[in-house]
Design an enzyme around this catalytic site. Sequence first.
Site, PDB file in Angstrom:
ATOM      1  N   GLY A 174       0.797  -1.229   0.000  1.00  0.00           N
ATOM      2  CA  GLY A 174       0.000   0.000   0.000  1.00  0.00           C
ATOM      3  C   GLY A 174       0.826   1.274   0.000  1.00  0.00           C
ATOM      4  N   GLU A 186       4.736  -5.917   1.808  1.00  0.00           N
ATOM      5  CA  GLU A 186       4.378  -6.390   0.456  1.00  0.00           C
ATOM      6  C   GLU A 186       4.130  -5.258  -0.523  1.00  0.00           C
ATOM      7  OE1 GLU A 186       0.627  -8.325   0.796  1.00  0.00           O
ATOM      8  OE2 GLU A 186       1.394  -9.835   2.144  1.00  0.00           O
ATOM      9  N   GLY A 189       3.815  -3.274  -3.851  1.00  0.00           N
ATOM     10  CA  GLY A 189       3.814  -3.467  -5.297  1.00  0.00           C
ATOM     11  C   GLY A 189       4.068  -2.135  -5.978  1.00  0.00           C
ATOM     12  N   CYS A 202     -13.809   2.734 -28.152  1.00  0.00           N
ATOM     13  CA  CYS A 202     -15.152   3.209 -28.449  1.00  0.00           C
ATOM     14  C   CYS A 202     -16.014   3.357 -27.199  1.00  0.00           C
ATOM     15  CB  CYS A 202     -15.771   2.213 -29.421  1.00  0.00           C
ATOM     16  SG  CYS A 202     -16.823   3.028 -30.563  1.00  0.00           S
TER      17      CYS A 202
HETATM   18  N1  LLP Z   1      -0.659  -7.367  -0.994  1.00  0.00           N
HETATM   19  C1  LLP Z   1      -1.935  -7.664  -1.305  1.00  0.00           C
HETATM   20  C2  LLP Z   1      -2.569  -8.792  -0.650  1.00  0.00           C
HETATM   21  C3  LLP Z   1      -2.632  -6.901  -2.248  1.00  0.00           C
HETATM   22  O1  LLP Z   1      -3.885  -7.203  -2.566  1.00  0.00           O
HETATM   23  C4  LLP Z   1      -1.988  -5.807  -2.875  1.00  0.00           C
HETATM   24  C5  LLP Z   1      -2.686  -4.980  -3.842  1.00  0.00           C
HETATM   25  C6  LLP Z   1      -0.647  -5.546  -2.522  1.00  0.00           C
HETATM   26  C7  LLP Z   1      -0.016  -6.332  -1.568  1.00  0.00           C
HETATM   27  C8  LLP Z   1       0.156  -4.449  -3.128  1.00  0.00           C
HETATM   28  O2  LLP Z   1      -0.401  -3.206  -2.946  1.00  0.00           O
HETATM   29  P1  LLP Z   1       0.430  -1.907  -3.386  1.00  0.00           P
HETATM   30  O3  LLP Z   1       1.692  -1.867  -2.567  1.00  0.00           O
HETATM   31  O4  LLP Z   1       0.742  -2.033  -4.823  1.00  0.00           O
HETATM   32  O5  LLP Z   1      -0.475  -0.785  -3.095  1.00  0.00           O
HETATM   33  N2  LLP Z   1      -5.081  -1.678  -9.525  1.00  0.00           N
HETATM   34  C9  LLP Z   1      -5.062  -0.718  -8.427  1.00  0.00           C
HETATM   35  C10 LLP Z   1      -4.321  -1.247  -7.238  1.00  0.00           C
HETATM   36  C11 LLP Z   1      -4.930  -2.514  -6.671  1.00  0.00           C
HETATM   37  C12 LLP Z   1      -4.076  -3.137  -5.599  1.00  0.00           C
HETATM   38  C13 LLP Z   1      -4.758  -4.229  -4.910  1.00  0.00           C
HETATM   39  N3  LLP Z   1      -3.957  -4.962  -3.975  1.00  0.00           N
HETATM   40  C14 LLP Z   1      -4.476   0.588  -8.939  1.00  0.00           C
HETATM   41  O6  LLP Z   1      -4.114   0.670 -10.104  1.00  0.00           O
HETATM   42  O7  LLP Z   1      -4.387   1.562  -8.201  1.00  0.00           O
END
Ligand code: LLP
Length: 429
Positions: free
Chosen positions: A238, A281, A283, A353
């Site tokens: 997050g 975690e 991403g 479209c």
């Molecule tokens: N761990 C779990 C269990 C998750 O579901 C997620 C993301 C992460 C880690 C990594 O989260 P991050 O560090 O990337 O925020 N498509 C959306 C984001 C959806 C993320 C859902 N879960 C966007 O483009 O903003």
Amino acid sequence: MDNKNDEFSYVHHIWTKDIQFYGNTNPIRLIEKYGSPLYVYNETILRKRCGELKKLVSYPNLRVNYSAKANTNLSILKIVHDEGLLIDAMSPGEIFIELKAGFKPEEILFISNNVSDDEMLFAIDAGILISVDSLSQLEKYGRLNKGGKVAVRINPGVGAGHHEKVITGGKNTKFGVNPGLISELKSILSLYKLKLAGINQHIGSLFMNPDAYIEAATFLLSFAENFPEIKFVDLGGGFGIPYHKENGELPLDLKTLGGRLQKVIDNWVNRNGRQIVIKIEPGRFTVAECGILLGQVHTIKENGAKKYIGTDIGFNVLIRPALYDAHHDIEIYSRIKRESFKNESVTIVGNICETGDIIAKDRNLPVIEEGDILGILDSGAYGMVMSSNYNCRLRPAEVLITSVGEDVLIRKREEIKDLLLQFPDKTYL
Ligand code: LLP
């Protein structure tokens, strides 16, 4: 090194020039060489972000699990692996590609959600630890792998995120086991003689203020005290990135977040007398800023009071603005030298479209001309991975600017014949 930057000029620049994002080449040459639209990644930025995460706290048992869902390009995964990060998977497909990238089974955590028996068995057979997301899935796991090791995702009751669709903690979400069900959880564990390896959570995606993360971390660590045998507590991802660079938005303050987290961890270690493994975690934080999506301007038109800039960047290529009203800063590049004298309000759209096919609404930008190239910043996370063939559009190529500034193709552009790939040889009628 042949540097032909004379054929290219920045009409609007936010940060790529200062950090030499494009290495020895430039956006115009990249589009000419690899086609448009095009995802471009910068290896130096990716490695830098990995390094920052590893230093979040000075705790020997911190493990950074890259949440691969943000970007699963094989070369990106290999770089993340080379940086010593571990990795999460959300599906057998992610497990498959992570193993191909060189991650060992014990370096992968499968954070499952509503999976089938076959999907669980896929991970069990590969020797990969699974985190289950409900008591019913815990029972399923028990039946499939009695006596095995498992992790359980807890819903800490707090959520955070840039949009309601990405908040994954609290009452309005399908995720995690309610901590109030602890005795049921313990009985399933003992019924199937399962060993609880760890507990994990993820409260949602993109926070810049760490309060909710710290609150949830404090909660999960104290909840972990109910399970003296567990080896790890995974606090989730997050971590936000500044999508509004042009307005001077500052990066997430990792120092403050790290300092606060360190205190929570130290307290736990003092109370419990052992250095449990703490996982995070991230991403988006790992990969968002290393990626830029390039596309071309094909049309300029007016309708009512609005001026539309028509591009080849449809929401099949980058869906975040259409799906979450997400903001991405935009740079403008031109083939010929051009000064930017005047700004105007424009709506930048793609070639799909649907009226909702908008990359940027009512954006105040220097005048854009047909033939210009746009750079959609911070597209490295949830960009290519969420792309589709909607409208039978083709997915773009991906290119890496290596740490010595060279451009390397890391995913081929789809070809029109690939649209037939999934149909059986013999079609109906
Ligand atoms: N761990 C779990 C269990 C998750 O579901 C997620 C993301 C992460 C880690 C990594 O989260 P991050 O560090 O990337 O925020 N498509 C959306 C984001 C959806 C993320 C859902 N879960 C966007 O483009 O903003």
